[in-house]
Design an enzyme around this catalytic site. Structure first.
Site, PDB file in Angstrom:
ATOM      1  CG  PHE A   1       3.410   0.323   0.742  1.00  0.00           C
ATOM      2  CD1 PHE A   1       4.766   0.086   0.953  1.00  0.00           C
ATOM      3  CD2 PHE A   1       2.951   1.633   0.837  1.00  0.00           C
ATOM      4  CE1 PHE A   1       5.639   1.138   1.250  1.00  0.00           C
ATOM      5  CE2 PHE A   1       3.816   2.685   1.138  1.00  0.00           C
ATOM      6  CZ  PHE A   1       5.154   2.434   1.340  1.00  0.00           C
TER       7      PHE A   1
ATOM      8  CG  ASP B   1      -3.722   1.960   3.688  1.00  0.00           C
ATOM      9  OD1 ASP B   1      -4.087   2.975   3.066  1.00  0.00           O
ATOM     10  OD2 ASP B   1      -2.535   1.725   3.996  1.00  0.00           O
TER      11      ASP B   1
ATOM     12  CE  LYS C   1      -0.162   7.298  -1.830  1.00  0.00           C
ATOM     13  NZ  LYS C   1       1.136   7.817  -2.278  1.00  0.00           N
TER      14      LYS C   1
HETATM   15  N1  PLP Z   1      -0.822   3.270   2.556  1.00  0.00           N
HETATM   16  C1  PLP Z   1      -0.888   3.135   1.222  1.00  0.00           C
HETATM   17  C2  PLP Z   1      -1.904   2.209   0.629  1.00  0.00           C
HETATM   18  C3  PLP Z   1      -0.015   3.836   0.384  1.00  0.00           C
HETATM   19  O1  PLP Z   1      -0.088   3.686  -0.943  1.00  0.00           O
HETATM   20  C4  PLP Z   1       0.926   4.707   0.978  1.00  0.00           C
HETATM   21  C5  PLP Z   1       1.887   5.459   0.150  1.00  0.00           C
HETATM   22  O2  PLP Z   1       2.125   5.155  -1.011  1.00  0.00           O
HETATM   23  C6  PLP Z   1       0.959   4.816   2.366  1.00  0.00           C
HETATM   24  C7  PLP Z   1       0.062   4.099   3.125  1.00  0.00           C
HETATM   25  C8  PLP Z   1       1.940   5.719   3.041  1.00  0.00           C
HETATM   26  O3  PLP Z   1       1.566   7.037   2.875  1.00  0.00           O
HETATM   27  P1  PLP Z   1       2.614   8.219   3.152  1.00  0.00           P
HETATM   28  O4  PLP Z   1       3.675   8.111   2.099  1.00  0.00           O
HETATM   29  O5  PLP Z   1       1.796   9.467   3.039  1.00  0.00           O
HETATM   30  O6  PLP Z   1       3.150   8.009   4.517  1.00  0.00           O
END
Ligand code: PLP
Length: 389
Positions: A137, A221, A250
Site C-alpha cells: 500500500f 516506503d 505520518k
Molecule cells: N505508504 C504507506 C506504507 C502507508 O501506510 C500510507 C498510509 O497509510 C501511505 C503510504 C499513504 O500516506 P498518506 O495517507 O499520508 O498519503
C-alpha cells in the site's frame, strides 16, 4: 476539558453530513488529546492505541511539538519553495544524517512522498518499470494507487498509470521481474495496511540484489514503519538491506502533515529545477514540528522501550482467548482474531473506550503512541479482553 464542544453535539453531527462518504467513520467526535488520552465531545476519556494511524508517535499534543509550532507560527508561517528557510534545511539534515545520506525532497503526505519517488526513479531510468508486491500500500493518488496492487482499491479508478509490475513478495518472483528495463523496486518492510505483514529478510535481499544487478533502485516506503514505530528510527535498520531511497510521512510532523523523500547518493542529483514541486511542502511550521518530533523519537532509550513494550503487547495478546495469530515489530502490531474484527473495534471504542482499528475482517491493528509505559499496554489488553467474544 469536559462537556460538549462549542458547536454542541447535534449541530456538529449535522455538519458532518456535508462530508463525502469515503471513510467508514466511527460515531465519536474527539475534541482534545494529551499523550495516550483522547476526550470526546461529551468529556469521555479514551485510551488511544492507534495514534491517528501511526501519526501521533510522540503522543497527542506533545508540549515540545506544541511549543515549536507556536513559536514558528508567530515568526514565519509560509514563504514558498522559492526561498530557503532554516527549519526545512535542518530537517533535511536530520533526515539524511539519520538514514541514507543524500538529499531530501519534501512533500505533504505519504502518497505525495511516493509520487516524488516514482518520478525521481523514472527520471533516472527513463520509461523504466516499477516492480511492486501484492499486498503493498503506497497511497491513493494515481501514481501511488498504481503502485498499490489491490483490486478493490484500484478497479473503480481504472485506467491507472502504466508501467507497474506487481509480483508476489517472494525472492524468486522479484528476481524474475527485475531486468534492464526496470527503474525501481518499491516495497514496505512491513506491510501496514495489509495487516502488519513482515516481509522476510530474503525478500529484501533479493530485491537489493536484483536492483544491483541491473542498476535499478530499491525504494523503501517507511511512511508507516518510520519514526521509531518498529523500535528503530527506520524499519530497514533491522534488516541487512540499505535502500537507495526512503519515503517518510505520518509521524514525521509530530501530528501535522508532512512527507519526505530521502534520495540516497545515487538519486540525490536527479531532480533539477522544474522537475517537481509543491507549494506548501516543507513549510516552516510543519518543519519546526518535525524537528521537535525528531528530538523526541530519535532517542535510544525511547526506541529500546518501543521494542520491549512491543514484545509485552504481543505476548499479552497471544494469551487472550480467540486470538489466532499475533505479529509485528516494535509497536506495529496486529492480531488475527476468531471474531468480526470491525465489530470488536467498534465495541472496544464504544464500550471500553479503547481506540484501535481493523485492517480486514479478522485482523486488529495496534499502533499506540510511542511515549507509553507498561501500564498502558496492560490497560489496553484488559479493555480488549472485555470485548473479545
Ligand atoms: N505508504 C504507506 C506504507 C502507508 O501506510 C500510507 C498510509 O497509510 C501511505 C503510504 C499513504 O500516506 P498518506 O495517507 O499520508 O498519503
Amino acid at each position: 476539558m469536559s462537556g460538549p464542544n462549542k458547536f454542541g453535539r447535534a449541530s456538529s453531527l449535522r455538519e458532518h453530513r456535508a462530508l463525502t462518504d469515503n471513510y467508514a467513520r466511527q460515531p465519536v467526535e474527539f475534541v482534545r488529546g494529551e499523550g495516550l488520552r483522547l476526550w470526546d465531545a461529551d468529556g469521555v476519556e479514551y485510551l488511544d492505541f492507534l495514534a491517528g494511524i501511526s501519526v501521533c508517535n510522540v503522543g497527542h499534543c506533545h508540549p515540545r511539538v506544541v511549543e515549536a509550532v507556536r513559536a514558528q507560527a508567530g515568526a514565519l508561517m509560509h514563504v514558498s519553495n522559492l526561498f530557503f528557510t532554516r527549519p526545512m534545511a535542518e530537517l533535511a539534515e536530520r533526515l539524511t544524517a539519520s538514514s541514507i545520506g543524500g538529499r531530501v525532497y519534501f512533500a505533504n503526505s505519504g502518497a505525495e512522498a511516493n509520487e516524488a519517488a516514482l518520478k525521481v526513479v523514472r527520471k533516472a531510468r527513463p520509461r523504466g518499470e516499477i516492480v511492486v508486491v501484492h499486498g503493498g500500500f503506497h497511497g491513493r493518488t494515481y501514481g501511488a494507487l498504481s503502485a498499490t496492487p489491490q483490486e478493490s482499491k484500484q478497479a473503480p479508478f481504472a485506467p491507472l498509470v502504466p508501467g507497474f509490475v506487481p509480483v508476489p513478495p517472494a525472492p524468486d518472483a522479484i528476481a524474475a521481474a527485475v531486468h534492464e528495463g526496470t527503474a525501481a523496486v518499491l516495497l514496505e518492510v512491513i506491510q501496514g495496511e495489509s495487516g502488519v505483514i513482515v516481509l522476510s529478510e530474503e525478500v529484501l535481499r533479493a530485491a537489493r540484489a536484483a536492483c544491483d544487478a541491473v542498476g535499478a533502485f530499491l525504494v523503501l516506503d517507511e511512511v508507516q514503519t518510520g519514526m521509531g514505530r518498529t523500535g528503530t528510527l527506520w524499519a530497514y535498520e533491522q534488516t541487512g538491506v540499505v535502500p537507495d531511497a526512503i519515503t517518510v510521512a505520518k509521524a514525521l510532523g509530530g501530528g501535522l502533515p508532512i512527507g519526505a523523500l530521502v534520495c540516497g547518493e545515487r538519486l540525490a542529483g536527479v531532480f533539477a529545477p522544474g522537475d517537481h514541486g509543491s507549494t506548501f511542502a516543507g513549510g516552516p511550521v510543519v518543519a519546526a514540528a518535525a524537528l521537535a518530533a525528531f528530538d523526541i523519537l530519535d532517542d535510544p532509550v525511547l526506541l529500546a522501550r518501543v521494542r520491549e513494550l512491543g514484545e509485552r503487547l504481543r505476548e499479552s495478546l497471544r494469551e487472550l482467548p480467540g486470538v489466532l495469530d499475533v505479529r509485528g515489530r516494535g509497536l506495529m502490531v496486529a492480531a488475527d482474531v476468531d471474531a468480526d474484527a470491525p465489530g470488536v473495534v467498534r465495541r472496544a471504542l464504544l464500550e471500553q473506550r479503547l481506540v484501535i482499528n481493523a485492517t480486514g475482517p479478522g485482523t486488529l491493528r495496534f499502533l499506540p503512541p510511542l511515549v507509553l509505559d507498561k501500564s498502558h499496554v496492560d490497560d489496553a489488553v484488559e479493555r480488549l479482553a472485555a470485548v473479545l467474544p
